[in-house]
Design a protein around this motif. Sequence first.
Motif, PDB file in Angstrom:
ATOM      1  N   ALA A  42       0.832  -1.207   0.000  1.00  0.00           N
ATOM      2  CA  ALA A  42       0.000   0.000   0.000  1.00  0.00           C
ATOM      3  C   ALA A  42       0.865   1.255   0.000  1.00  0.00           C
ATOM      4  O   ALA A  42       0.649   2.178  -0.787  1.00  0.00           O
ATOM      5  CB  ALA A  42      -0.946   0.002   1.192  1.00  0.00           C
ATOM      6  N   ALA A  45       2.749   1.592  -3.363  1.00  0.00           N
ATOM      7  CA  ALA A  45       1.879   2.095  -4.434  1.00  0.00           C
ATOM      8  C   ALA A  45       1.687   3.601  -4.291  1.00  0.00           C
ATOM      9  O   ALA A  45       1.740   4.342  -5.278  1.00  0.00           O
ATOM     10  CB  ALA A  45       0.532   1.380  -4.415  1.00  0.00           C
ATOM     11  N   GLU A  46       1.502   4.047  -3.075  1.00  0.00           N
ATOM     12  CA  GLU A  46       1.332   5.483  -2.821  1.00  0.00           C
ATOM     13  C   GLU A  46       2.582   6.271  -3.222  1.00  0.00           C
ATOM     14  O   GLU A  46       2.489   7.312  -3.883  1.00  0.00           O
ATOM     15  CB  GLU A  46       1.036   5.683  -1.332  1.00  0.00           C
ATOM     16  CG  GLU A  46       0.761   7.102  -0.926  1.00  0.00           C
ATOM     17  CD  GLU A  46       0.483   7.199   0.573  1.00  0.00           C
ATOM     18  OE1 GLU A  46       1.149   8.021   1.228  1.00  0.00           O
ATOM     19  OE2 GLU A  46      -0.388   6.464   1.070  1.00  0.00           O
ATOM     20  N   GLU A  49       2.849   6.332  -7.033  1.00  0.00           N
ATOM     21  CA  GLU A  49       1.865   7.264  -7.594  1.00  0.00           C
ATOM     22  C   GLU A  49       2.367   8.704  -7.481  1.00  0.00           C
ATOM     23  O   GLU A  49       2.249   9.489  -8.430  1.00  0.00           O
ATOM     24  CB  GLU A  49       0.527   7.131  -6.870  1.00  0.00           C
ATOM     25  CG  GLU A  49      -0.235   5.879  -7.226  1.00  0.00           C
ATOM     26  CD  GLU A  49      -1.422   5.623  -6.313  1.00  0.00           C
ATOM     27  OE1 GLU A  49      -1.560   6.285  -5.256  1.00  0.00           O
ATOM     28  OE2 GLU A  49      -2.231   4.740  -6.658  1.00  0.00           O
ATOM     29  N   GLU A  97       0.366  -1.063 -11.183  1.00  0.00           N
ATOM     30  CA  GLU A  97      -0.778  -1.977 -11.191  1.00  0.00           C
ATOM     31  C   GLU A  97      -0.477  -3.243 -10.385  1.00  0.00           C
ATOM     32  O   GLU A  97      -1.346  -3.760  -9.688  1.00  0.00           O
ATOM     33  CB  GLU A  97      -1.167  -2.335 -12.631  1.00  0.00           C
ATOM     34  CG  GLU A  97      -1.864  -1.199 -13.339  1.00  0.00           C
ATOM     35  CD  GLU A  97      -3.184  -0.837 -12.690  1.00  0.00           C
ATOM     36  OE1 GLU A  97      -4.083  -1.696 -12.620  1.00  0.00           O
ATOM     37  OE2 GLU A  97      -3.314   0.323 -12.239  1.00  0.00           O
ATOM     38  N   ARG A 100      -0.754  -2.339  -6.707  1.00  0.00           N
ATOM     39  CA  ARG A 100      -2.166  -2.221  -6.318  1.00  0.00           C
ATOM     40  C   ARG A 100      -2.801  -3.599  -6.148  1.00  0.00           C
ATOM     41  O   ARG A 100      -3.556  -3.845  -5.207  1.00  0.00           O
ATOM     42  CB  ARG A 100      -2.931  -1.416  -7.365  1.00  0.00           C
ATOM     43  CG  ARG A 100      -2.590   0.060  -7.359  1.00  0.00           C
ATOM     44  CD  ARG A 100      -3.253   0.769  -8.513  1.00  0.00           C
ATOM     45  NE  ARG A 100      -3.005   2.201  -8.484  1.00  0.00           N
ATOM     46  CZ  ARG A 100      -3.182   3.005  -9.517  1.00  0.00           C
ATOM     47  NH1 ARG A 100      -3.602   2.524 -10.685  1.00  0.00           N
ATOM     48  NH2 ARG A 100      -2.943   4.302  -9.402  1.00  0.00           N
ATOM     49  N   ARG A 103      -1.510  -5.169  -2.981  1.00  0.00           N
ATOM     50  CA  ARG A 103      -2.182  -4.524  -1.846  1.00  0.00           C
ATOM     51  C   ARG A 103      -3.590  -5.091  -1.678  1.00  0.00           C
ATOM     52  O   ARG A 103      -3.984  -5.477  -0.582  1.00  0.00           O
ATOM     53  CB  ARG A 103      -2.238  -3.018  -2.090  1.00  0.00           C
ATOM     54  CG  ARG A 103      -3.080  -2.242  -1.093  1.00  0.00           C
ATOM     55  CD  ARG A 103      -3.371  -0.847  -1.587  1.00  0.00           C
ATOM     56  NE  ARG A 103      -4.251  -0.922  -2.772  1.00  0.00           N
ATOM     57  CZ  ARG A 103      -4.391   0.033  -3.662  1.00  0.00           C
ATOM     58  NH1 ARG A 103      -3.710   1.160  -3.551  1.00  0.00           N
ATOM     59  NH2 ARG A 103      -5.206  -0.108  -4.686  1.00  0.00           N
ATOM     60  N   ASP A 104      -4.348  -5.148  -2.766  1.00  0.00           N
ATOM     61  CA  ASP A 104      -5.743  -5.566  -2.694  1.00  0.00           C
ATOM     62  C   ASP A 104      -5.921  -7.050  -2.398  1.00  0.00           C
ATOM     63  O   ASP A 104      -6.881  -7.445  -1.732  1.00  0.00           O
ATOM     64  CB  ASP A 104      -6.461  -5.230  -4.009  1.00  0.00           C
ATOM     65  CG  ASP A 104      -6.527  -3.724  -4.262  1.00  0.00           C
ATOM     66  OD1 ASP A 104      -6.300  -2.931  -3.314  1.00  0.00           O
ATOM     67  OD2 ASP A 104      -6.788  -3.336  -5.416  1.00  0.00           O
TER      68      ASP A 104
END
Length: 113
Positions: A42, A45-46, A49, A97, A100, A103-104
Amino acid sequence: MLITFKSKSYPDVMMYQEHAKRILDLLNKEPEMGVITSAEAARAAELLEQEIEESRRHPPTDEVEQDIKAHPGDDDDAEHEQAQVVSFSTRAYPMLEMLRSARDHKTDILWGV
């Protein structure tokens, strides 16, 4: 040299080491071998981004143009297509991607193993 990033929740992502290094440096990871755990995904990814957004604010420098023109070709090269610059955001998107997805789905990302 290519680096292949693997995760159970996303298809493999292959990148040249020189391009992956910018992402791995951002995440404080070594290019030879490593893991981004599901717990780290998480935040990773942040960070990526944010780096992508920052890179979009700054257009490529004249240095890129100089690299393209540094090796003028013979007259035969006149028919070749003009070299195109691939932006950091374009190169980083598959990795974003994957992060993400990790993370998910709570999976790790591995490389060099």
